[in-house]
Motif scaffolding. Structure first.
Motif, PDB file in Angstrom:
ATOM      1  N   GLU A   1       0.804  -1.209   0.000  1.00 19.49           N
ATOM      2  CA  GLU A   1       0.000   0.000   0.000  1.00 19.49           C
ATOM      3  C   GLU A   1       0.846   1.273   0.000  1.00 19.49           C
ATOM      4  O   GLU A   1       0.314   2.370  -0.004  1.00 19.49           O
ATOM      5  N   TRP A   2       2.158   1.132   0.039  1.00 14.38           N
ATOM      6  CA  TRP A   2       3.034   2.302   0.017  1.00 14.38           C
ATOM      7  C   TRP A   2       3.149   2.858  -1.394  1.00 14.38           C
ATOM      8  O   TRP A   2       3.108   2.121  -2.375  1.00 14.38           O
ATOM      9  N   THR A   3       3.323   4.165  -1.494  1.00 15.99           N
ATOM     10  CA  THR A   3       3.599   4.837  -2.758  1.00 15.99           C
ATOM     11  C   THR A   3       4.942   5.544  -2.647  1.00 15.99           C
ATOM     12  O   THR A   3       5.135   6.365  -1.751  1.00 15.99           O
ATOM     13  N   ARG A   4       5.864   5.227  -3.556  1.00 15.66           N
ATOM     14  CA  ARG A   4       7.175   5.867  -3.525  1.00 15.66           C
ATOM     15  C   ARG A   4       7.048   7.259  -4.146  1.00 15.66           C
ATOM     16  O   ARG A   4       6.601   7.399  -5.287  1.00 15.66           O
ATOM     17  N   THR A   5       7.445   8.267  -3.401  1.00 13.95           N
ATOM     18  CA  THR A   5       7.265   9.646  -3.858  1.00 13.95           C
ATOM     19  C   THR A   5       8.579  10.345  -4.197  1.00 13.95           C
ATOM     20  O   THR A   5       8.572  11.376  -4.871  1.00 13.95           O
ATOM     21  N   PHE A   6       9.703   9.814  -3.733  1.00 12.96           N
ATOM     22  CA  PHE A   6      11.005  10.412  -4.024  1.00 12.96           C
ATOM     23  C   PHE A   6      12.062   9.338  -3.895  1.00 12.96           C
ATOM     24  O   PHE A   6      12.045   8.557  -2.942  1.00 12.96           O
ATOM     25  N   GLU A   7      12.991   9.302  -4.848  1.00 16.48           N
ATOM     26  CA  GLU A   7      14.088   8.336  -4.787  1.00 16.48           C
ATOM     27  C   GLU A   7      15.253   8.860  -5.608  1.00 16.48           C
ATOM     28  O   GLU A   7      15.053   9.475  -6.661  1.00 16.48           O
ATOM     29  N   ASP A   8      16.455   8.630  -5.126  1.00 17.72           N
ATOM     30  CA  ASP A   8      17.644   8.905  -5.911  1.00 17.72           C
ATOM     31  C   ASP A   8      18.701   7.875  -5.544  1.00 17.72           C
ATOM     32  O   ASP A   8      19.128   7.805  -4.387  1.00 17.72           O
ATOM     33  N   ASN A   9      19.095   7.068  -6.524  1.00 18.65           N
ATOM     34  CA  ASN A   9      20.156   6.088  -6.335  1.00 18.65           C
ATOM     35  C   ASN A   9      21.488   6.567  -6.908  1.00 18.65           C
ATOM     36  O   ASN A   9      22.431   5.793  -6.997  1.00 18.65           O
ATOM     37  N   GLN A  81       7.574  16.854   1.910  1.00 18.54           N
ATOM     38  CA  GLN A  81       6.402  15.999   2.120  1.00 18.54           C
ATOM     39  C   GLN A  81       6.025  15.985   3.595  1.00 18.54           C
ATOM     40  O   GLN A  81       6.911  15.974   4.457  1.00 18.54           O
ATOM     41  N   ARG A  82       4.742  15.969   3.847  1.00 17.93           N
ATOM     42  CA  ARG A  82       4.236  15.760   5.196  1.00 17.93           C
ATOM     43  C   ARG A  82       3.912  14.283   5.375  1.00 17.93           C
ATOM     44  O   ARG A  82       3.116  13.719   4.641  1.00 17.93           O
ATOM     45  N   TYR A  83       4.587  13.644   6.333  1.00 13.91           N
ATOM     46  CA  TYR A  83       4.364  12.262   6.739  1.00 13.91           C
ATOM     47  C   TYR A  83       4.913  11.264   5.708  1.00 13.91           C
ATOM     48  O   TYR A  83       5.126  11.577   4.552  1.00 13.91           O
ATOM     49  N   GLY A  84       5.183  10.066   6.199  1.00 18.78           N
ATOM     50  CA  GLY A  84       5.721   9.004   5.366  1.00 18.78           C
ATOM     51  C   GLY A  84       6.925   8.361   6.030  1.00 18.78           C
ATOM     52  O   GLY A  84       7.149   8.495   7.247  1.00 18.78           O
ATOM     53  N   TYR A  85       7.701   7.641   5.228  1.00 21.13           N
ATOM     54  CA  TYR A  85       8.931   7.014   5.702  1.00 21.13           C
ATOM     55  C   TYR A  85      10.081   7.547   4.861  1.00 21.13           C
ATOM     56  O   TYR A  85      10.045   7.476   3.632  1.00 21.13           O
ATOM     57  N   PHE A  86      11.107   8.087   5.536  1.00 25.59           N
ATOM     58  CA  PHE A  86      12.246   8.726   4.893  1.00 25.59           C
ATOM     59  C   PHE A  86      13.497   7.933   5.268  1.00 25.59           C
ATOM     60  O   PHE A  86      13.776   7.768   6.456  1.00 25.59           O
ATOM     61  N   GLU A  87      14.253   7.475   4.284  1.00 22.42           N
ATOM     62  CA  GLU A  87      15.365   6.572   4.567  1.00 22.42           C
ATOM     63  C   GLU A  87      16.565   6.895   3.690  1.00 22.42           C
ATOM     64  O   GLU A  87      16.431   7.325   2.543  1.00 22.42           O
ATOM     65  N   ALA A  88      17.767   6.670   4.236  1.00 22.58           N
ATOM     66  CA  ALA A  88      19.004   6.804   3.481  1.00 22.58           C
ATOM     67  C   ALA A  88      19.994   5.744   3.939  1.00 22.58           C
ATOM     68  O   ALA A  88      19.928   5.255   5.070  1.00 22.58           O
ATOM     69  N   ARG A  89      20.904   5.395   3.040  1.00 21.61           N
ATOM     70  CA  ARG A  89      21.984   4.458   3.341  1.00 21.61           C
ATOM     71  C   ARG A  89      23.279   5.256   3.335  1.00 21.61           C
ATOM     72  O   ARG A  89      23.652   5.845   2.325  1.00 21.61           O
ATOM     73  N   LEU A  90      23.956   5.282   4.480  1.00 20.07           N
ATOM     74  CA  LEU A  90      25.047   6.232   4.713  1.00 20.07           C
ATOM     75  C   LEU A  90      26.322   5.535   5.150  1.00 20.07           C
ATOM     76  O   LEU A  90      26.291   4.571   5.911  1.00 20.07           O
ATOM     77  N   LYS A  91      27.440   6.065   4.692  1.00 12.98           N
ATOM     78  CA  LYS A  91      28.745   5.649   5.209  1.00 12.98           C
ATOM     79  C   LYS A  91      29.372   6.851   5.900  1.00 12.98           C
ATOM     80  O   LYS A  91      29.532   7.912   5.297  1.00 12.98           O
ATOM     81  N   LEU A  92      29.751   6.676   7.155  1.00 14.75           N
ATOM     82  CA  LEU A  92      30.249   7.790   7.961  1.00 14.75           C
ATOM     83  C   LEU A  92      31.759   7.911   7.853  1.00 14.75           C
ATOM     84  O   LEU A  92      32.464   6.924   7.658  1.00 14.75           O
ATOM     85  N   PRO A  93      32.298   9.131   8.017  1.00 11.09           N
ATOM     86  CA  PRO A  93      33.743   9.335   7.909  1.00 11.09           C
ATOM     87  C   PRO A  93      34.476   8.841   9.158  1.00 11.09           C
ATOM     88  O   PRO A  93      33.896   8.726  10.237  1.00 11.09           O
ATOM     89  N   THR A  94      35.762   8.584   8.990  1.00 14.28           N
ATOM     90  CA  THR A  94      36.602   8.206  10.131  1.00 14.28           C
ATOM     91  C   THR A  94      37.557   9.326  10.520  1.00 14.28           C
ATOM     92  O   THR A  94      38.145   9.276  11.597  1.00 14.28           O
ATOM     93  N   ALA A  95      37.726  10.333   9.668  1.00 15.38           N
ATOM     94  CA  ALA A  95      38.602  11.463  10.008  1.00 15.38           C
ATOM     95  C   ALA A  95      38.035  12.214  11.202  1.00 15.38           C
ATOM     96  O   ALA A  95      36.818  12.306  11.374  1.00 15.38           O
ATOM     97  N   PRO A  96      38.889  12.775  12.054  1.00 20.00           N
ATOM     98  CA  PRO A  96      38.404  13.482  13.237  1.00 20.00           C
ATOM     99  C   PRO A  96      37.772  14.826  12.893  1.00 20.00           C
ATOM    100  O   PRO A  96      37.978  15.384  11.814  1.00 20.00           O
ATOM    101  N   CYS A  97      37.001  15.361  13.827  1.00 17.77           N
ATOM    102  CA  CYS A  97      36.496  16.738  13.797  1.00 17.77           C
ATOM    103  C   CYS A  97      35.489  16.998  12.682  1.00 17.77           C
ATOM    104  O   CYS A  97      35.380  18.119  12.189  1.00 17.77           O
ATOM    105  N   LEU A  98      34.722  15.991  12.286  1.00 14.79           N
ATOM    106  CA  LEU A  98      33.682  16.173  11.276  1.00 14.79           C
ATOM    107  C   LEU A  98      32.304  15.977  11.903  1.00 14.79           C
ATOM    108  O   LEU A  98      32.145  15.307  12.923  1.00 14.79           O
ATOM    109  N   TRP A  99      31.288  16.538  11.245  1.00 12.28           N
ATOM    110  CA  TRP A  99      29.931  16.606  11.802  1.00 12.28           C
ATOM    111  C   TRP A  99      28.893  16.384  10.695  1.00 12.28           C
ATOM    112  O   TRP A  99      28.137  17.283  10.367  1.00 12.28           O
ATOM    113  N   PRO A 100      28.869  15.195  10.090  1.00 12.19           N
ATOM    114  CA  PRO A 100      27.865  14.924   9.069  1.00 12.19           C
ATOM    115  C   PRO A 100      26.499  14.614   9.690  1.00 12.19           C
ATOM    116  O   PRO A 100      26.411  14.188  10.849  1.00 12.19           O
ATOM    117  N   ALA A 101      25.455  14.830   8.898  1.00 15.07           N
ATOM    118  CA  ALA A 101      24.107  14.575   9.406  1.00 15.07           C
ATOM    119  C   ALA A 101      23.142  14.288   8.265  1.00 15.07           C
ATOM    120  O   ALA A 101      23.314  14.756   7.136  1.00 15.07           O
TER     121      ALA A 101
END
Length: 219
Positions: A1-9, A81-101
């Motif tokens: 019953e889900w409808t995909r409304t945004f995607e970028d691969n 968009q208001r409401y739904g499920y928002f997801e991302a697949r992320l790889k985090l850095p190992t260098a010090p002093c960074l602040w990704p989000a």
């Protein structure tokens, strides 16, 4: 019953500017500037690269000059968009002093004032910090939070700075938020990791944001 409304691969070798904005104000640090050269699409991945490179913010002659370049991407003015499920697949850095989000911010849409008004966390808006990482903490710990009622004396927040999640075999964390009226649930690697049920959960449409700046509140 889900409808995909945004995607970028992130196929191809350039960021899709119909979906993403790569120039924006930098509210977070005084050391980095946003540059198109640091938003890299290759092999199905969007990389926000940080490098020691002097330049001007947003590649503008009028932009503030700093010694570190970084990448930025959000969907402000492109998609919200208001409401739904928002997801991302992320790889985090190992260098010090960074602040990704990876986060969501309100967008009330055109005709609702300047950017500050459109994305205010007051008046039903809210900041969703789905994954906010300070690399100085170490490889597996990250922050999850909700912020509302502005950033002044009325500011309120909830969440935890002690989310611990192991990446998959390729080094990625899949994380997201399920958001419906009065309820927001954060997930990481399929598992529920944080839940907030309240009438104050955001009711304003939101856009997606990724950034990779320096520093952080204790980093």
């Amino acid at each position: 019953e889900w409808t995909r409304t945004f995607e970028d691969n992130f196929e191809g070798n350039t960021v899709d500017l119909n979906k993403w904005r790569i120039y924006a104000p930098n509210y977070w640090d005084k050391r980095t500037h946003f540059s198109k050269d640091n938003v890299i699409v290759k092999d199905g991945t969007l990389t926000l690269r940080v490098e020691h490179k002097t330049g001007r913010h947003n590649d503008s002659p009028d932009g503030k000059e700093t010694d570190y370049a970084t990448g930025f991407a959000d969907t402000y003015g492109k998609w919200a968009q208001r409401y739904g499920y928002f997801e991302a697949r992320l790889k985090l850095p190992t260098a010090p002093c960074l602040w990704p989000a990876f986060w969501l911010m309100p967008d009330r849409g055109p005709g609702k004032g300047d950017q500050g008004r459109r994305q205010s966390t007051k008046f039903g808006g809210m900041e969703f910090d789905i994954l906010e990482f300070l690399s100085g903490w170490g490889p597996y710990r990250y922050n999850m939070a909700f912020h509302w009622d502005g950033y002044g004396k009325e500011h309120k927040s909830g969440g935890t700075t002690c989310g611990y999640v192991l990446p998959d075999k390729d080094g990625y964390i899949t994380t997201g938020v399920y958001w419906v009226p009065g309820l927001a649930i954060y997930y990481a690697q399929v598992n529920e990791v944080l839940r907030w049920q309240s009438p104050r959960v955001c009711s304003v449409p939101a856009f997606v944001m990724f950034d990779m700046v320096s520093g952080g509140w204790e980093n």
